[in-house]
Structure formats: structure tokens, C-alpha cells
Design an enzyme around this catalytic site. Structure first.
Site, PDB file in Angstrom:
ATOM      1  N   TYR A 191      -0.512   4.684   7.744  1.00 35.15           N
ATOM      2  CA  TYR A 191       0.318   3.473   7.725  1.00 35.15           C
ATOM      3  C   TYR A 191       1.161   3.426   6.458  1.00 35.15           C
ATOM      4  O   TYR A 191       2.381   3.194   6.508  1.00 35.15           O
ATOM      5  CB  TYR A 191      -0.601   2.263   7.818  1.00 35.15           C
ATOM      6  CG  TYR A 191       0.077   0.919   7.686  1.00 35.15           C
ATOM      7  CD1 TYR A 191       0.953   0.463   8.666  1.00 35.15           C
ATOM      8  CD2 TYR A 191      -0.191   0.085   6.608  1.00 35.15           C
ATOM      9  CE1 TYR A 191       1.557  -0.775   8.564  1.00 35.15           C
ATOM     10  CE2 TYR A 191       0.408  -1.155   6.496  1.00 35.15           C
ATOM     11  CZ  TYR A 191       1.278  -1.581   7.474  1.00 35.15           C
ATOM     12  OH  TYR A 191       1.881  -2.822   7.365  1.00 35.15           O
ATOM     13  N   ALA A 192       0.526   3.692   5.309  1.00 36.22           N
ATOM     14  CA  ALA A 192       1.246   3.650   4.039  1.00 36.22           C
ATOM     15  C   ALA A 192       2.349   4.700   3.997  1.00 36.22           C
ATOM     16  O   ALA A 192       3.463   4.431   3.531  1.00 36.22           O
ATOM     17  CB  ALA A 192       0.271   3.855   2.880  1.00 36.22           C
ATOM     18  N   ALA A 193       2.047   5.908   4.494  1.00 33.88           N
ATOM     19  CA  ALA A 193       3.039   6.975   4.477  1.00 33.88           C
ATOM     20  C   ALA A 193       4.239   6.632   5.357  1.00 33.88           C
ATOM     21  O   ALA A 193       5.398   6.879   4.989  1.00 33.88           O
ATOM     22  CB  ALA A 193       2.407   8.284   4.930  1.00 33.88           C
ATOM     23  N   SER A 194       3.962   6.055   6.535  1.00 35.26           N
ATOM     24  CA  SER A 194       5.061   5.705   7.435  1.00 35.26           C
ATOM     25  C   SER A 194       5.934   4.614   6.834  1.00 35.26           C
ATOM     26  O   SER A 194       7.164   4.653   6.945  1.00 35.26           O
ATOM     27  CB  SER A 194       4.517   5.270   8.797  1.00 35.26           C
ATOM     28  OG  SER A 194       3.770   4.069   8.698  1.00 35.26           O
ATOM     29  N   LYS A 195       5.325   3.653   6.172  1.00 39.95           N
ATOM     30  CA  LYS A 195       6.087   2.575   5.548  1.00 39.95           C
ATOM     31  C   LYS A 195       6.816   3.068   4.296  1.00 39.95           C
ATOM     32  O   LYS A 195       7.920   2.607   3.981  1.00 39.95           O
ATOM     33  CB  LYS A 195       5.161   1.412   5.200  1.00 39.95           C
ATOM     34  CG  LYS A 195       4.616   0.664   6.408  1.00 39.95           C
ATOM     35  CD  LYS A 195       5.708  -0.108   7.131  1.00 39.95           C
ATOM     36  CE  LYS A 195       5.132  -1.062   8.161  1.00 39.95           C
ATOM     37  NZ  LYS A 195       6.158  -1.897   8.797  1.00 39.95           N
ATOM     38  N   SER A 212       0.811  -1.212   0.000  1.00 42.31           N
ATOM     39  CA  SER A 212       0.000   0.000   0.000  1.00 42.31           C
ATOM     40  C   SER A 212       0.846   1.265   0.000  1.00 42.31           C
ATOM     41  O   SER A 212       0.335   2.355  -0.273  1.00 42.31           O
ATOM     42  CB  SER A 212      -0.961   0.009   1.192  1.00 42.31           C
ATOM     43  OG  SER A 212      -0.262   0.071   2.412  1.00 42.31           O
TER      44      SER A 212
END
Length: 261
Positions: free
Chosen positions: A157-161, A144
């Protein structure tokens, strides 16, 4: 035995992927040092993986606390003499939504755990890696971060990953001279407890069989099934092993061919 004699720290060990990664490490001949915030989960996982307690050790660890990260590394060194790899599974993935309804205070907390927490745990391992002549950092990312799914919004979550993937390139270059490799596994829809819960919830909400919801997910895959927790764990074990000695700064999609790059 990909990991014969290797000691691997696994963060975020619960009922799902973290447990499977730790089990794969032991299956492949290694020692697994388990970290998570809940001691009961750690004890249960270790007992299932290694009833005799010969190849596992665990300590409650919150990766947002640098001292706790260092204590987990110290446990690995005390029990097994060193650290050869770390697999970062720990993450805050239970916050849903996009930008319009974002609570940026929560976003900051997610980034502190997922991005900075992973970097804290990585930095804690560096002295042990250098002492041992090298090591492997394996980040569990997410598909994602590069292609948002239609079914759920997990923008924070996607931005942090995604930030972790960018950090991977810098770390691979910085740490490469010490023979420390840094790679990322990007799972897509992964059959394990979270996706099983999603399928059950969606089927109940829509009043349809779970098999119908499952089929919607698999129909987009090149292969006729979803990847599993075990498939992702196998990829992580490979990247942690000496078989991947010339691989660093890479992202490996484990997604049954849903997204190809």
C-alpha cells in the site's frame, strides 16, 4: 462555501473517508459525484448526504476499468454540466505485510488499483477539465509512504501511494498549462472506521481498554488528539477549491503533528 457551484468526483465512497469527502463537498456548496464498486454503499451514502438527490449522483465504478472511469465522468457532465475536481479516495489498503512475506502477484494488483487506477480516473477527467478551463486533482495518499508506522506493515500500500506522489510532480508540470492542479493529502492515523476497528481489535487481543490503545496513538502527536476523517476531507475540499488556485505539486500532511516535514 468553498465549493459553491463546483462539481467534484469522489472515488472510493464507502462508510469512511470517501463518504466524508462527498458529504463535505455538498456541505460546502458543491455537487458530489460518487463512485465505488458497491452500489449499495453508493446509494446509502448519497441518501445520507443529500436525501433529495439534488446535489449528488452516483455510478458503480471500478477504477481498474478505464471505461467505467469515463462513464463516471460522463455522468457528472450529464447531471451537472461539467467537472471541476476529482478526489481520489479509492484504494486497496487491506493487504498487510512486508517484503519477506510478500506475494508479488497481490502487489501487482494493488499497484494496478492504487497507482494505475488513480491515473486512469485522472485521465478520464482531463477532457472535462480542459473544457471547463481548468480543474483540481486531489490524491489521498498516506503518511506511511514517507514514514512507516511501527504498529502495522503495509509495504505494498505504501509503495503504491509513494508512486502516486512521484507521479503527482510530473502531472502537476504536464497539466499546469491547462490550469489543472495536482496535489496530495497525506493522512496519518485518522480516526474513522479503519482505525476504530484497529483500536477495537488491538484492545480485544491484548485484553486492555480501548482508551489505552487510543492513548498510545495520540501520545506521539503534537496535538492532543488524532486527526479525523472530517479533517482530511476538509483539507481535500480546500485543495479542490479556488482558494488553492496557486497550489500544485504539493503534499499536505494531515496528522495532528505526528510527523513534521
Amino acid at each position: 462555501m468553498l465549493l459553491q457551484g463546483k462539481t467534484v468526483i469522489v472515488s472510493g465512497v464507502g462508510a469512511g473517508l470517501g463518504h466524508q469527502v462527498a458529504a463535505t463537498v455538498v456541505r460546502d456548496g458543491g455537487n458530489a459525484v460518487l463512485g465505488a464498486r458497491t452500489e449499495a454503499n453508493l446509494a446509502k451514502s448519497a441518501a445520507e448526504i443529500d436525501p433529495a438527490g439534488i446535489h449528488t449522483a452516483y455510478r458503480t465504478t471500478d477504477i481498474s476499468d478505464e471505461a467505467q472511469c469515463e462513464a463516471l465522468v460522463a455522468l457528472a457532465q450529464e447531471r451537472f454540466g461539467g467537472v471541476d475536481a476529482v478526489v481520489h479516495v479509492a484504494a486497496w489498503d487491506s493487504y498487510f505485510g512486508g517484503i519477506e512475506d510478500a506475494d508479488f502477484g497481490t502487489w501487482q494488483q494493488i499497484i494496478d488499483v492504487n497507482l494505475l487506477g488513480t491515473l486512469r480516473m485522472t485521465r478520464a477527467c482531463l477532457p472535462a477539465f480542459k473544457q471547463g478551463g481548468g480543474g483540481s486533482v486531489v490524491i489521498i495518499g498516506t503518511q506511511s509512504a514517507v514514514a512507516a508506522p511501527n504498529e502495522v506493515q503495509q509495504a505494498a500500500y505504501a509503495a503504491s501511494k509513494g508512486g502516486l506522489t512521484s507521479a503527482m510532480y510530473s502531472m502537476a508540470r504536464e497539466l499546469g498549462p491547462h490550469r489543472i492542479r495536482v496535489n496530495t493529502v497525506l493522512p496519518g492515523w485518522m480516526w474513522g472506521p479503519p482505525v476504530q476497528a484497529f483500536v477495537t481489535f488491538t484492545a480485544h487481543t491484548e485484553g486492555v481498554p480501548e482508551s489505552e490503545v487510543h492513548a498510545r496513538l495520540t501520545e506521539r502527536m503534537a496535538l492532543p488528539d488524532l486527526a479525523t476523517d472530517g479533517d482530511v476531507a476538509d483539507a481535500a475540499a480546500f485543495l479542490a477549491s479556488d482558494r488553492a488556485r496557486a497550489i500544485t505539486g504539493q503534499s499536505l500532511l494531515v496528522n495532528a503533528g505526528e510527523l513534521m516535514r
